[in-house]
Write a protein that holds these residues in place. Structure first.
Motif, short mmCIF file in Angstrom:
data_model
loop_
_atom_site.label_atom_id
_atom_site.label_comp_id
_atom_site.label_asym_id
_atom_site.label_seq_id
_atom_site.Cartn_x
_atom_site.Cartn_y
_atom_site.Cartn_z
N UNK A 169 -20.65 -74.56 -34.60
CA UNK A 169 -20.25 -73.45 -35.34
C UNK A 169 -21.59 -72.43 -35.96
N UNK A 170 -21.49 -71.21 -36.26
CA UNK A 170 -22.64 -70.45 -36.83
C UNK A 170 -22.03 -69.69 -37.68
N UNK A 171 -20.85 -69.54 -38.14
CA UNK A 171 -20.28 -68.67 -38.86
C UNK A 171 -18.90 -68.67 -39.07
N UNK A 172 -18.26 -68.12 -39.78
CA UNK A 172 -16.78 -68.21 -40.11
C UNK A 172 -16.14 -66.90 -40.81
N UNK A 173 -15.60 -66.10 -39.90
CA UNK A 173 -14.81 -64.64 -40.32
C UNK A 173 -13.78 -64.92 -41.14
N UNK A 174 -13.67 -64.19 -42.15
CA UNK A 174 -12.25 -64.24 -43.07
C UNK A 174 -11.75 -62.91 -43.07
N UNK A 175 -10.38 -62.85 -42.84
CA UNK A 175 -9.93 -61.56 -42.44
C UNK A 175 -8.17 -61.53 -42.78
N UNK A 176 -7.74 -60.41 -42.93
CA UNK A 176 -6.34 -60.36 -43.46
C UNK A 176 -5.40 -60.70 -42.50
N UNK A 177 -5.60 -61.07 -41.16
CA UNK A 177 -4.68 -61.43 -40.23
C UNK A 177 -5.53 -62.09 -39.19
N UNK A 178 -4.85 -63.16 -38.18
CA UNK A 178 -5.46 -63.57 -37.28
C UNK A 178 -6.03 -62.61 -36.19
N UNK A 179 -5.22 -61.54 -35.89
CA UNK A 179 -5.83 -60.68 -34.85
C UNK A 179 -7.00 -59.85 -35.34
N UNK A 180 -7.22 -59.70 -36.61
CA UNK A 180 -8.15 -59.10 -37.10
C UNK A 180 -9.46 -59.99 -37.39
N UNK A 181 -9.20 -61.24 -37.56
CA UNK A 181 -10.36 -61.98 -37.68
C UNK A 181 -10.81 -62.33 -36.21
N UNK A 182 -10.02 -62.46 -35.13
CA UNK A 182 -10.64 -62.94 -33.77
C UNK A 182 -11.27 -61.65 -33.08
N UNK A 183 -10.63 -60.38 -33.66
CA UNK A 183 -11.43 -59.38 -32.96
C UNK A 183 -12.65 -59.19 -33.74
N UNK A 184 -12.85 -59.44 -34.89
CA UNK A 184 -14.02 -59.39 -35.73
C UNK A 184 -15.14 -60.52 -35.12
N UNK A 185 -14.71 -61.66 -34.54
CA UNK A 185 -15.39 -62.71 -34.06
C UNK A 185 -16.42 -62.19 -33.13
N UNK A 186 -15.58 -61.49 -32.15
CA UNK A 186 -16.16 -60.92 -30.87
C UNK A 186 -17.30 -59.76 -31.24
N UNK A 187 -17.24 -59.29 -32.51
CA UNK A 187 -18.40 -58.24 -32.78
C UNK A 187 -19.53 -59.04 -33.38
N UNK A 188 -19.67 -60.10 -33.76
CA UNK A 188 -20.73 -60.84 -34.26
C UNK A 188 -21.70 -61.01 -33.09
N UNK A 189 -22.99 -60.63 -33.49
CA UNK A 189 -24.18 -60.57 -32.44
C UNK A 189 -25.05 -61.59 -32.58
N UNK A 190 -25.28 -62.72 -31.71
CA UNK A 190 -26.24 -63.66 -31.65
C UNK A 190 -27.43 -63.40 -30.91
N UNK A 191 -28.66 -63.41 -31.54
CA UNK A 191 -30.23 -63.19 -30.94
C UNK A 191 -30.66 -64.57 -30.85
N UNK A 192 -30.92 -65.05 -29.58
CA UNK A 192 -31.67 -66.22 -29.31
C UNK A 192 -33.12 -66.24 -28.97
N UNK A 193 -33.83 -66.99 -28.96
CA UNK A 193 -35.09 -67.33 -28.53
C UNK A 193 -34.98 -68.16 -27.31
N UNK A 194 -36.21 -68.41 -26.51
CA UNK A 194 -35.87 -69.01 -25.28
C UNK A 194 -36.47 -70.35 -25.37
N UNK A 195 -36.89 -70.83 -26.62
CA UNK A 195 -37.54 -72.27 -26.93
C UNK A 195 -36.17 -73.15 -27.53
N UNK A 196 -36.65 -74.34 -27.20
CA UNK A 196 -35.79 -75.45 -27.94
C UNK A 196 -36.53 -76.56 -28.21
N UNK A 197 -35.70 -77.71 -28.82
CA UNK A 197 -36.41 -78.98 -29.10
C UNK A 197 -36.47 -79.92 -27.75
N UNK A 198 -37.50 -80.53 -27.69
CA UNK A 198 -37.61 -81.66 -26.60
C UNK A 198 -36.70 -82.54 -26.57
#
Length: 828
Positions: A313-342
């Motif tokens: 989990x990276x975040x939690x959307x809170x909205x007035x209904x399930x439909x609105x919350x799930x639609x908002x989840x798809x609008x959250x943009x995550x930006x990644x770096x190519x590196x990770x831990x060994x």
């Protein structure tokens, strides 16, 4: 119409023409494949199928054989989509036995419905009974697949398997043609024997017979499960039903990572927050500083950190209904770096056990011991029926030479050796109701949670630890849960904590019910295991030594899995005595969701492996499998690797009697002979039958339960609180039966209240196949104490329970009247 639909392949093979209604009243005719592919004018507009023309060729007119066949492979016999289907129309000249024409369609091989046109061309004009023709057609199929973009990608179904199914379906067509022509080899005839059809599988009928002991009623009576009518009618309220019944409630939904072992550079929720009905977006910044879930697990991975596994989990959307919350989840943009831990020797994500072993990503037993101790503190071993002194990751029992001679064991030079490897895949949880929580803030800054959990005390501790609340301000309530099987012992914690955090912040009730795919990505389940083994045995199949070396993928954190592995080792001997027995285990860390318990965690894998070993012994010696099993059963007086004495008062042993009774009552030997006869005459279809013993130890000393029994003086009815969670096993019914029996009441006078951490604190989880028994026993103890207190009144009155109730009511009225008179006298 879906391109993998059985109907689509069937209609296409028959050459069906569809009449479609398009915009502006226009109609046109298109083929099934063109319709599915959208390869017709106006395909971008909305269309409606209004008619279909299906040519039905005559199968045999004396000159041409028109053979139409449809085949499918699915995960279930009925009501299941095909993995791969094949529908074929083949026309054969009966005089020359050559192919006159063919229409060959496959669904599920490629992304689109595949017409194997090159395969059709390879068949036309060729002798149908020629092996060269068959092989050329298979080669052409590979070309058709390549021309369609290759086999479709699916992480659950390999490309090799899909291709093998397509070839198998065509092989059955080939055999069907040979059968119609009268040239089918006898050894291939079984390939055309169908599995049992729905018509030949009548409704299952069963009868359960048992003695009813009237003196123990209603305990011994067959009664409907309490709440059964409400559940079957849809009136029973489950955690996921709470949202509709609660006004002013907001809906919460997780945003989860789609990468593993990569740095999360940023979280952009601006589009989500500007969407209609979206109230808030919670991240790691909203969590009290330094606070985590149990096992030091963060509720959210923060921007700037390496996300350890896909599904975190990276975040939690809170909205007035399930439909609105799930639609908002798809609008959250995550930006990644190519590196990770060994981890191990590389920073590339480890996604399976094989990679973890290659990279040396193991967890030391010292680390696992710490996790086991932490699990024990939370009651995770008690609910497994596993005391801490027996929880270990290896066991080694070696027989002395003197003991071997005393029992007449074979010397090592006369022993046979077998060795091998067993691999078991993981298993995802698929309980009916996803993880669900309704968090309601209370007037004093606390929380009341309706939660789908097997372990209210753990859920309470998780919420308190994250939010810094005292335990008396967090009450976990459970009426019933829509399935669990171990998936709601600890993995309900993240959702309960997120909803609680949002409820305290907004001061409004927060409801969360994971979307099914999100739930499965966040929960996972049973561990993937591999075991290598080596064993020695004598000529009669008695195993003299056995060594098992287990390797287990526990995901990113091994705390839950520590208990599962301890059970794996603890049950690895199963029902068999081995004088020299050794079992080792190694846990491996991977960039995947931490594993959690699934029904009989660890036990399924170890028992399966031991049965495979016994079968290996039987095959190597040419002995019956059941003979070898029986020869190796524990006998009274023998000790397990943990020192348990089989057949003692502490370890009841009825396996030999139960085994013999089952073998006789099921007519096992006769049925096995029938299976062997069938298999001897069938090359392609095989049957099997087996008996599997299971030694699953139980002990009430490792469970912790409590119950409160309240009798209402107004009418004598009884209310019971206990610690167990109703997850489908009927625990409320069992407890009510015991209370009614103990107090001598009619069952209708007993009601089981909601399970609450406020009413039954500090208790163990519901699990380990012992909670119903111990909760019922706790209620029985409470009833016995109440009976002692009521005994003088019952003896004095010599009346029934209801008459005693009347006595108490009159006594109460008298006391109230007496108090009123005293008060009046005091005033005057």
């Amino acid at each position: 119409m879906h391109p993998r639909s059985d109907v689509a392949s069937c209609l296409a093979a028959l050459g069906t023409t569809l009449t479609i209604f398009q915009a502006k009243g226009k109609t046109s005719e298109v083929s099934v494949q063109d319709y599915i592919d959208g390869a017709f004018p106006g395909a971008e507009d909305t269309t409606l199928i209004v008619a279909g023309k299906i040519p039905l060729p005559q199968e045999n007119d004396g000159q041409t054989l028109n053979l139409f066949r449809c085949y499918k492979t699915a995960q279930r016999h009925v009501n299941s989509h095909s993995i791969v289907n094949g529908c074929f129309l083949l026309s054969v000249d009966l005089q020359t036995k050559t192919v006159k024409g063919a229409r060959l369609f496959f669904g599920g091989v490629c992304q689109k419905l595949l017409r194997a046109s090159k395969m059709e061309a390879a068949l036309e004009g060729k002798p149908v009974d020629s092996d060269e023709t068959y092989q050329a057609a298979l080669q052409a199929l590979s070309e058709d697949i390549a021309g369609a973009g290759g086999i479709c990608k699916d992480p659950k179904i390999s490309e090799a398997y899909r291709l093998a199914l397509a070839k198998a379906h065509f092989f059955r067509l080939h055999l069907s043609v040979l059968d119609k022509l009268g040239v089918l080899p006898a050894h291939n005839s079984s390939a055309l024997t169908p599995f049992a059809t729905a018509a030949s599988r009548p409704a299952i009928k069963a009868k359960q017979s048992f003695d009813v002991q009237k003196e123990h009623a209603p305990v011994s009576e067959a009664i409907p499960k309490l709440g059964a009518i409400m559940s079957t009618s849809g009136e029973a309220i489950y955690p996921s039903d709470r949202f509709a019944a609660s006004p002013n409630t907001l809906y919460g939904a997780f945003v989860i990572a789609d990468r593993a072992n990569r740095k999360l550079l940023s979280l952009d929720a601006s589009a989500a927050l500007s969407s209609p009905g979206v109230v808030d977006f919670l991240t790691a910044a909203d969590v009290p500083r330094g606070k985590t879930l149990q096992n030091d697990e963060p509720l959210f991975c923060a921007a700037g950190e390496v996300v350890p596994y896909e599904g975190a989990a990276v975040g939690f959307v809170v909205a007035e209904s399930a439909e609105l919350a799930l639609a908002a989840v798809s609008k959250v943009r995550l930006t990644w770096d190519g590196t990770g831990s060994r981890l191990g020797t590389s920073s590339q994500p480890i996604t399976n056990l094989q990679a973890a072993r290659q990279r040396g990503s193991f967890i030391t037993n010292a680390e696992m011991d710490k996790k086991l101790a932490r699990l024990d503190e939370a009651g995770g071993l008690r609910r497994r029926g596993l005391p801490l002194h027996r929880a270990c990751f290896s066991v080694d029992q070696q027989e002395s030479e003197e003991d071997r001679r005393n029992r007449g064991g074979a010397v090592s030079s006369n022993l046979h050796e077998v060795s091998g490897e067993v691999k078991t895949g993981g298993q995802l949880h698929f309980y009916m109701e996803p993880q669900t929580t309704m968090a309601i803030p209370t007037e004093d800054g606390g929380l009341e949670l309706w939660c789908g959990t097997q372990f209210p005390a753990f859920t309470q501790l998780t919420v308190c630890q994250l939010l810094g609340l005292p335990a008396h301000q967090v009450n976990i309530k459970v009426r019933r849960v829509g399935g669990a099987f171990g998936g709601k012992l600890s993995r309900q914690g993240p959702l309960a904590a997120a909803c609680s955090l949002a409820a305290l912040k907004s001061r409004r009730p927060i409801f969360g019910c994971n979307e099914r795919l999100t739930d499965m990505r966040m929960t996972q389940g049973r561990e993937q295991c591999e075991v290598t083994y080596s064993a020695t045995c004598d000529n009669d199949g008695r195993v003299e030594s056995l060594e098992m070396d287990w390797h287990i993928d526990v995901g990113w954190d091994g705390t839950d899995a520590a208990g599962d592995i301890a059970m794996l080792v603890n049950f690895s001997d199963n029902a068999f005595y081995t004088p020299n027995f050794k079992c080792n285990s190694t846990a491996y860390k991977s960039h995947t969701v931490p594993r959690t318990s699934v029904r009989a965690p660890g036990v399924i894998q170890s028992i399966t492996a031991h049965e495979v070993i016994m079968e290996h012994v039987s095959r190597s010696l040419g002995l019956d499998f059941e003979w070898v099993q029986e020869k190796n059963f524990y006998q009274p007086g023998q000790k397990t690797p943990w020192g348990d004495v089989i057949g003692s008062d502490a370890f009841n042993w009825t396996m030999p009697q139960v085994w013999a009774k089952l073998r006789e009552d099921s007519s096992f030997d006769l049925r096995r002979q029938a299976v062997e006869r069938f298999n001897a005459g069938s090359r392609w279809r095989k049957r099997g039958i087996a008996m599997t013993p299971v030694k699953y130890g139980m002990g009430l000393d490792v469970f912790q339960a409590m119950a409160t029994v309240c009798i209402f003086s107004a009418d004598g009815t009884v209310l019971v609180n206990h610690n167990g969670c109703e997850i489908g096993q009927g625990i409320h019914t069992k407890v009510a039966q015991v209370v009614a029996y103990s107090l001598g009441l009619d069952l209708s006078m007993v009601r089981i209240a909601d399970t609450e951490s406020n009413q039954a604190p500090n208790t163990a989880a519901t699990g380990g196949s012992g909670t119903s028994e111990t909760s019922a026993q706790a209620a029985r103890v409470a009833c016995e104490e109440l009976s002692k207190r009521l005994a003088p009144y019952l003896a004095k009155e010599k009346d029934s329970w209801l008459q005693l109730e009347l006595f108490f009511i009159l006594l109460l009225l008298f006391l109230l009247l007496f108090a009123a008179v005293l008060f009046i006298l005091f005033l005057f």
